[in-house]
Scaffold this active site. Structure first.
Site, PDB file in Angstrom:
ATOM      1  N   SER A 110       3.508  -2.394  10.200  1.00 48.16           N
ATOM      2  CA  SER A 110       5.208  -2.347  10.190  1.00 48.16           C
ATOM      3  C   SER A 110       5.888  -3.697   9.808  1.00 48.16           C
ATOM      4  O   SER A 110       6.699  -4.187  10.565  1.00 48.16           O
ATOM      5  CB  SER A 110       5.634  -2.020  11.731  1.00 48.16           C
ATOM      6  OG  SER A 110       5.050  -0.593  12.034  1.00 48.16           O
ATOM      7  N   GLY A 140       2.593   2.013  10.734  1.00 47.78           N
ATOM      8  CA  GLY A 140       3.424   3.138  10.498  1.00 47.78           C
ATOM      9  C   GLY A 140       4.328   3.446  11.859  1.00 47.78           C
ATOM     10  O   GLY A 140       4.587   4.488  12.132  1.00 47.78           O
ATOM     11  N   GLU A 200      -6.458   4.343   8.001  1.00 45.66           N
ATOM     12  CA  GLU A 200      -6.363   5.658   7.665  1.00 45.66           C
ATOM     13  C   GLU A 200      -7.825   6.335   7.355  1.00 45.66           C
ATOM     14  O   GLU A 200      -8.320   7.272   7.320  1.00 45.66           O
ATOM     15  CB  GLU A 200      -5.360   5.957   6.856  1.00 45.66           C
ATOM     16  CG  GLU A 200      -4.116   5.907   7.609  1.00 45.66           C
ATOM     17  CD  GLU A 200      -2.782   5.604   6.810  1.00 45.66           C
ATOM     18  OE1 GLU A 200      -2.748   5.607   5.519  1.00 45.66           O
ATOM     19  OE2 GLU A 200      -1.818   4.744   7.358  1.00 45.66           O
ATOM     20  N   HIS A 251      -9.187   0.750   5.019  1.00 47.33           N
ATOM     21  CA  HIS A 251      -7.934   0.850   5.635  1.00 47.33           C
ATOM     22  C   HIS A 251      -8.037   1.820   6.711  1.00 47.33           C
ATOM     23  O   HIS A 251      -8.828   2.737   7.003  1.00 47.33           O
ATOM     24  CB  HIS A 251      -6.992   1.475   4.675  1.00 47.33           C
ATOM     25  CG  HIS A 251      -5.711   1.677   4.992  1.00 47.33           C
ATOM     26  ND1 HIS A 251      -5.300   2.544   5.862  1.00 47.33           N
ATOM     27  CD2 HIS A 251      -4.645   0.786   5.035  1.00 47.33           C
ATOM     28  CE1 HIS A 251      -3.906   2.355   6.203  1.00 47.33           C
ATOM     29  NE2 HIS A 251      -3.568   1.207   5.994  1.00 47.33           N
ATOM     30  N   LYS A 271       0.091   4.254  -0.028  1.00 44.86           N
ATOM     31  CA  LYS A 271      -0.577   5.624   0.401  1.00 44.86           C
ATOM     32  C   LYS A 271      -0.276   6.783  -0.539  1.00 44.86           C
ATOM     33  O   LYS A 271      -0.258   6.443  -1.828  1.00 44.86           O
ATOM     34  CB  LYS A 271       0.049   5.858   1.832  1.00 44.86           C
ATOM     35  CG  LYS A 271       0.022   4.607   2.620  1.00 44.86           C
ATOM     36  CD  LYS A 271       0.438   4.736   4.147  1.00 44.86           C
ATOM     37  CE  LYS A 271       0.470   3.502   4.778  1.00 44.86           C
ATOM     38  NZ  LYS A 271       0.278   3.685   6.173  1.00 44.86           N
ATOM     39  N   ASN A 319       0.855  -1.296  -0.056  1.00 41.18           N
ATOM     40  CA  ASN A 319       0.100  -0.022   0.095  1.00 41.18           C
ATOM     41  C   ASN A 319       1.145   1.260   0.015  1.00 41.18           C
ATOM     42  O   ASN A 319       1.443   1.545   0.948  1.00 41.18           O
ATOM     43  CB  ASN A 319      -0.919  -0.036   1.247  1.00 41.18           C
ATOM     44  CG  ASN A 319      -1.608   1.362   1.457  1.00 41.18           C
ATOM     45  OD1 ASN A 319      -1.876   1.995   0.711  1.00 41.18           O
ATOM     46  ND2 ASN A 319      -2.203   1.588   2.647  1.00 41.18           N
ATOM     47  N   GLU A 379      -5.109  -5.212  10.365  1.00 41.63           N
ATOM     48  CA  GLU A 379      -4.105  -4.194  10.676  1.00 41.63           C
ATOM     49  C   GLU A 379      -4.397  -3.956  11.946  1.00 41.63           C
ATOM     50  O   GLU A 379      -5.412  -2.509  12.048  1.00 41.63           O
ATOM     51  CB  GLU A 379      -4.177  -3.355   9.637  1.00 41.63           C
ATOM     52  CG  GLU A 379      -3.939  -3.719   8.250  1.00 41.63           C
ATOM     53  CD  GLU A 379      -3.379  -2.683   7.177  1.00 41.63           C
ATOM     54  OE1 GLU A 379      -2.210  -3.131   6.776  1.00 41.63           O
ATOM     55  OE2 GLU A 379      -3.956  -1.625   6.777  1.00 41.63           O
TER      56      GLU A 379
END
Ligand code: PEP
Length: 252
Positions: free
Chosen positions: A211, A171, A95, A93, A11, A9, A165
């Protein structure tokens, strides 16, 4: 046996030129034993689709809208993605859920239409740190799955992919241990068995994300219910993503 997947991904990183350069390098690697999916920004999908044509790399969008056309400035529809040669779409996701405040109901509508248009969803779920610490892991995953996939004919959704996730691992450099990941994945598979039937539960691929690096991929994918990885930061660099692809264990 479920074929494993290494998905990247990207982003909001990379230009079309950088996308082409990355794909030229990655497609020259020996054909891997896992499936490989890359999700660039919308603007780079065209470059990614043409550069990956005829190779082992499949292209995903990072999101889509829940309608196929209309007055929805700034949105992109599943039909447009499909017509552009995109095969997969990441939905829900963290985010999108937490920065852009997408609800389970929004994600449900997107998932429904994406499937109708023939896109393969990579449906993301995961708990926040406070939720984990207060013992809500299972209830959070259950809610995201039950509302997010409500009314969807999952047994008919061949090749459906779920990504676990944990938000606290995305991140941050903090990775769930392989045991943490296995526990959540086993719960998700059991939940899918209850809601969509045993055949679907055995078939659905559940990726781990948060990560992931070359150094932790083998241990994570060695777990029986971890069917691959969804990688953010470490998918941006050809060498590190190439090492991740090579490290995915074929058999759990
Ligand atoms: C992600 O964006 O889905 C992700 C898992 O990011 P990272 O690998 O950087 O934690």
């Amino acid at each position: 046996m479920r074929k494993k997947i290494a998905a990247g991904n990207w982003k909001m990183f990379k230009t079309p030129q950088e996308t082409r350069e990355f794909l030229r390098a990655i497609k020259s690697l020996p054909p891997p034993s896992c499936e490989v999916v890359i999700a660039p920004t919308y603007l780079c999908l065209d470059a990614a689709v043409s550069e990956s044509a005829g190779t082992f790399v499949q292209i995903a969008a990072q999101n889509c809208y829940s309608q196929n056309q209309g007055a929805f400035t700034g949105e992109i529809s599943p039909a447009q993605l499909r017509a552009s040669g995109v095969t997969h779409v990441i939905l829900g996701h963290s985010e999108r859920r937490h920065v852009f405040k997408e609800s389970d109901q929004d994600i449900n509508k997107k998932c429904n239409l994406a499937l109708k248009e023939g896109l393969l969803p990579i449906f993301c779920v995961g708990e926040q740190l406070a939720e984990r610490k207060t013992g809500q892991l299972r209830s959070v995953l259950e809610k995201q799955i039950l509302y997010g996939l409500e009314g969807i004919d999952l047994p008919a959704a061949d090749k459906f992919v779920i990504a676990y996730e944990p938000v606290w691992a995305i991140g941050t450099g903090e990775t769930a241990t392989p045991e943490d990941a296995q526990e959540a994945h086993a719960f998700l598979r059991e939940l899918m068995g209850r809601t969509a039937g045993a055949d679907f539960a055995q078939k659905v691929r559940i990726l781990y994300g948060g990560s992931v690096k070359p150094g932790n991929t083998a241990a994570l994918t060695a777990k029986p219910d971890v069917d691959g990885v969804l990688v953010g930061g470490a998918s941006l660099d050809v060498d590190s993503f190439g090492q991740i692809i090579a490290a995915v264990r074929i058999q759990g």
